[in-house]
Design a protein around this motif. Structure first.
Motif, PDB file in Angstrom:
ATOM      1  N   GLN A   5       1.786  -6.845  15.740  1.00  0.00           N
ATOM      2  CA  GLN A   5       2.263  -6.475  16.818  1.00  0.00           C
ATOM      3  C   GLN A   5       3.380  -7.079  16.584  1.00  0.00           C
ATOM      4  O   GLN A   5       4.789  -6.902  16.933  1.00  0.00           O
ATOM      5  N   ASP A   6       3.475  -8.108  15.397  1.00  0.00           N
ATOM      6  CA  ASP A   6       4.579  -8.333  14.452  1.00  0.00           C
ATOM      7  C   ASP A   6       5.330  -7.705  13.548  1.00  0.00           C
ATOM      8  O   ASP A   6       6.286  -8.108  13.129  1.00  0.00           O
ATOM      9  N   ARG A   7       4.321  -6.627  13.440  1.00  0.00           N
ATOM     10  CA  ARG A   7       5.229  -6.038  11.813  1.00  0.00           C
ATOM     11  C   ARG A   7       6.364  -5.541  11.645  1.00  0.00           C
ATOM     12  O   ARG A   7       6.966  -5.453  10.587  1.00  0.00           O
ATOM     13  N   HIS A   8       7.339  -5.019  12.849  1.00  0.00           N
ATOM     14  CA  HIS A   8       8.195  -4.448  12.678  1.00  0.00           C
ATOM     15  C   HIS A   8       9.002  -5.201  12.724  1.00  0.00           C
ATOM     16  O   HIS A   8      10.298  -5.477  11.343  1.00  0.00           O
ATOM     17  N   ALA A   9       9.216  -6.233  13.666  1.00  0.00           N
ATOM     18  CA  ALA A   9      10.250  -7.831  13.678  1.00  0.00           C
ATOM     19  C   ALA A   9      10.303  -7.905  12.538  1.00  0.00           C
ATOM     20  O   ALA A   9      11.226  -8.192  11.522  1.00  0.00           O
ATOM     21  N   ALA A  10       9.400  -8.275  11.842  1.00  0.00           N
ATOM     22  CA  ALA A  10       9.189  -8.997  10.701  1.00  0.00           C
ATOM     23  C   ALA A  10       9.553  -8.453   9.405  1.00  0.00           C
ATOM     24  O   ALA A  10       9.880  -8.909   7.926  1.00  0.00           O
ATOM     25  N   LEU A  11       8.910  -6.686   9.149  1.00  0.00           N
ATOM     26  CA  LEU A  11       9.208  -5.774   7.625  1.00  0.00           C
ATOM     27  C   LEU A  11      10.586  -5.327   7.284  1.00  0.00           C
ATOM     28  O   LEU A  11      10.373  -4.800   6.977  1.00  0.00           O
ATOM     29  N   SER A  12      11.077  -4.624   9.206  1.00  0.00           N
ATOM     30  CA  SER A  12      12.036  -3.621   9.458  1.00  0.00           C
ATOM     31  C   SER A  12      13.201  -4.281   8.429  1.00  0.00           C
ATOM     32  O   SER A  12      13.505  -5.326   8.244  1.00  0.00           O
ATOM     33  N   GLY A  13      13.515  -3.702   7.724  1.00  0.00           N
ATOM     34  CA  GLY A  13      14.965  -3.422   6.359  1.00  0.00           C
ATOM     35  C   GLY A  13      14.513  -4.501   4.851  1.00  0.00           C
ATOM     36  O   GLY A  13      15.201  -4.292   4.275  1.00  0.00           O
ATOM     37  N   LEU A  14      13.168  -4.865   5.131  1.00  0.00           N
ATOM     38  CA  LEU A  14      13.087  -5.276   3.832  1.00  0.00           C
ATOM     39  C   LEU A  14      12.972  -4.929   2.639  1.00  0.00           C
ATOM     40  O   LEU A  14      13.133  -3.362   2.622  1.00  0.00           O
ATOM     41  N   ARG A  15      13.891  -5.005   1.812  1.00  0.00           N
ATOM     42  CA  ARG A  15      13.864  -4.265   0.139  1.00  0.00           C
ATOM     43  C   ARG A  15      12.841  -4.900  -0.635  1.00  0.00           C
ATOM     44  O   ARG A  15      12.678  -6.283  -0.851  1.00  0.00           O
ATOM     45  N   VAL A  16      12.140  -3.957  -1.132  1.00  0.00           N
ATOM     46  CA  VAL A  16      10.486  -4.382  -1.983  1.00  0.00           C
ATOM     47  C   VAL A  16      10.444  -3.227  -2.829  1.00  0.00           C
ATOM     48  O   VAL A  16      10.204  -2.169  -2.982  1.00  0.00           O
ATOM     49  N   GLY A  17      10.748  -4.133  -4.772  1.00  0.00           N
ATOM     50  CA  GLY A  17      11.021  -3.350  -5.340  1.00  0.00           C
ATOM     51  C   GLY A  17      10.304  -2.466  -5.756  1.00  0.00           C
ATOM     52  O   GLY A  17       8.225  -2.878  -5.627  1.00  0.00           O
ATOM     53  N   VAL A  47      10.194 -11.713  -0.997  1.00  0.00           N
ATOM     54  CA  VAL A  47      10.330 -10.679  -1.884  1.00  0.00           C
ATOM     55  C   VAL A  47      10.554 -11.126  -2.992  1.00  0.00           C
ATOM     56  O   VAL A  47      10.171 -10.820  -4.255  1.00  0.00           O
ATOM     57  N   ASP A  48      11.755 -11.536  -2.595  1.00  0.00           N
ATOM     58  CA  ASP A  48      12.801 -11.612  -4.351  1.00  0.00           C
ATOM     59  C   ASP A  48      12.012 -12.311  -5.175  1.00  0.00           C
ATOM     60  O   ASP A  48      12.051 -12.256  -6.521  1.00  0.00           O
ATOM     61  N   ARG A  49      10.993 -13.737  -4.868  1.00  0.00           N
ATOM     62  CA  ARG A  49      10.940 -14.436  -5.595  1.00  0.00           C
ATOM     63  C   ARG A  49       9.543 -14.008  -6.265  1.00  0.00           C
ATOM     64  O   ARG A  49       9.018 -15.396  -6.964  1.00  0.00           O
ATOM     65  N   SER A  50       8.743 -14.059  -5.715  1.00  0.00           N
ATOM     66  CA  SER A  50       7.787 -13.105  -6.215  1.00  0.00           C
ATOM     67  C   SER A  50       7.263 -12.085  -6.398  1.00  0.00           C
ATOM     68  O   SER A  50       7.968 -10.905  -6.491  1.00  0.00           O
ATOM     69  N   GLU A  51       5.841 -12.091  -7.057  1.00  0.00           N
ATOM     70  CA  GLU A  51       5.466 -11.075  -8.202  1.00  0.00           C
ATOM     71  C   GLU A  51       4.376 -10.390  -7.519  1.00  0.00           C
ATOM     72  O   GLU A  51       3.897  -8.985  -7.325  1.00  0.00           O
ATOM     73  N   LEU A  52       3.948 -11.366  -6.549  1.00  0.00           N
ATOM     74  CA  LEU A  52       2.759 -11.008  -5.430  1.00  0.00           C
ATOM     75  C   LEU A  52       2.949 -11.015  -4.210  1.00  0.00           C
ATOM     76  O   LEU A  52       3.461 -12.147  -4.274  1.00  0.00           O
ATOM     77  N   VAL A  53       2.877  -9.993  -2.548  1.00  0.00           N
ATOM     78  CA  VAL A  53       3.622 -10.522  -1.737  1.00  0.00           C
ATOM     79  C   VAL A  53       2.580 -10.178  -1.009  1.00  0.00           C
ATOM     80  O   VAL A  53       1.890  -9.032  -1.379  1.00  0.00           O
ATOM     81  N   VAL A  54       1.894 -11.320  -0.009  1.00  0.00           N
ATOM     82  CA  VAL A  54       0.675 -10.702   1.102  1.00  0.00           C
ATOM     83  C   VAL A  54       1.539 -10.914   2.339  1.00  0.00           C
ATOM     84  O   VAL A  54       2.397 -11.511   2.787  1.00  0.00           O
ATOM     85  N   ILE A  55       0.917  -9.902   3.532  1.00  0.00           N
ATOM     86  CA  ILE A  55       1.528  -9.536   4.311  1.00  0.00           C
ATOM     87  C   ILE A  55       0.724  -9.673   4.989  1.00  0.00           C
ATOM     88  O   ILE A  55      -0.227  -9.259   4.944  1.00  0.00           O
ATOM     89  N   ALA A  56       1.373 -10.673   6.417  1.00  0.00           N
ATOM     90  CA  ALA A  56      -0.406 -11.804   6.849  1.00  0.00           C
ATOM     91  C   ALA A  56       0.285 -11.488   8.069  1.00  0.00           C
ATOM     92  O   ALA A  56       0.004 -12.611   8.965  1.00  0.00           O
ATOM     93  N   VAL A  57       1.105 -10.338   8.431  1.00  0.00           N
ATOM     94  CA  VAL A  57       1.950 -10.652  10.041  1.00  0.00           C
ATOM     95  C   VAL A  57       0.850 -10.868  10.967  1.00  0.00           C
ATOM     96  O   VAL A  57       0.080  -9.927  10.484  1.00  0.00           O
ATOM     97  N   ARG A  58      -0.083 -10.716  12.166  1.00  0.00           N
ATOM     98  CA  ARG A  58      -0.075 -10.020  13.420  1.00  0.00           C
ATOM     99  C   ARG A  58       0.190  -8.650  13.628  1.00  0.00           C
ATOM    100  O   ARG A  58       1.707  -8.097  13.379  1.00  0.00           O
TER     101      ARG A  58
END
Length: 254
Positions: free
Chosen positions: A73-85, A60-71
């Motif tokens: 059922q995996d979204r909470h584990a992958a995204l929990s706590g992410l800081r997206v400006g 997230v920090d290094r990108s201008e555009l972020v593609v979220i392509a997780v399954r």
């Protein structure tokens, strides 16, 4: 868009990297999540502009555009706590996860766009449905084969349900080859013929001057073989069963 992050390096993530990096012209920097390390490392080794990050926050920090392509059922584990400006743009390609839910998960004011990229984006030949339209996201998918913005999330879910028919098409072709083999034809020869037969059908779909109903009619003769299979196998009952299955999927996606 010069810096693109991809969280989730499965089939669609790999296809996006290939489409972005294997074409002519300059490629953006691509930052990959570490999950699926083997695939991510292979992509980074193949493309000099692709880098595997230490974690999803670095993506997230290094990108201008972020593609979220997780399954889904995996979204909470992958995204929990992410800081997206709020200066980021987030592309949500998770089936059945609406933007309202994703915004609550990420707790962000960043623009969120849903998209349905298909594996053919790797050859830059896939039209991608998006909602809502966004100039940077539209430009990204135009580069990968074309973009189809839709008016609302209800329409988006209909297109998402249509995408669920893809493997049924492959299974249909596999059934044809199995049938031929059951009648003594070499399985390899049957598969070669079926592939060639339907590759030709695929090319005819490029003629947008004729509707799908017209294409079907143009490939039939009265009382001929094609008409016989269409009317005896793909009859009204079969058509209604397909629509019922799609209705059920649409309910789940909505």
């Amino acid at each position: 868009m010069e810096r693109i992050g991809i969280i989730g390096v499965g089939e669609i993530g790999r296809a996006l990297v290939a489409g972005l990096c294997d074409g002519s012209g300059p490629s953006p920097e691509v930052f990959l999540s570490p999950r699926g390390a083997r695939t991510a490392a292979e992509l980074a080794g193949r493309h000099k502009n692709v880098r595997v990050c230490a974690d999803n926050q670095e993506v997230v920090d290094r990108s201008e555009l972020v593609v979220i392509a997780v399954r889904r059922q995996d979204r909470h584990a992958a995204l929990s706590g992410l800081r997206v400006g709020g200066d980021k743009t987030v592309v949500n390609v998770m089936a059945g996860v609406g933007n309202d839910e994703l915004r609550r998960t990420l707790d962000t004011a960043a623009p969120l766009v849903r998209a349905i990229p298909l594996p053919a984006v790797r050859e830059r030949r896939s039209v991608t449905v998006v909602y809502p339209s966004h100039p940077e996201v539209d430009a990204l998918f135009t580069r990968l084969g074309g973009v189809l913005p839709v008016a609302d999330e209800a329409a988006y879910n209909v297109f998402s349900a249509l995408t669920g028919t893809l493997t049924a098409h492959y299974a249909y072709l596999a059934t044809l080859t199995t049938w031929a083999a059951g009648h003594g034809v070499d399985p390899g020869e049957a598969e070669r013929y079926v592939r060639g037969l339907f590759q030709g059908v695929g090319r005819s779909l490029g003629d947008e001057s004729r509707s799908l109903h017209q294409l079907a009619a143009d490939h039939e003769t009265p009382n001929g073989s094609n008409e016989r299979i269409r009317t005896t196998w793909f009859d009204t009952a079969t058509s209604e069963a397909l629509k019922k299955a799609l209705d059920g999927l649409l309910t789940d996606l909505s």
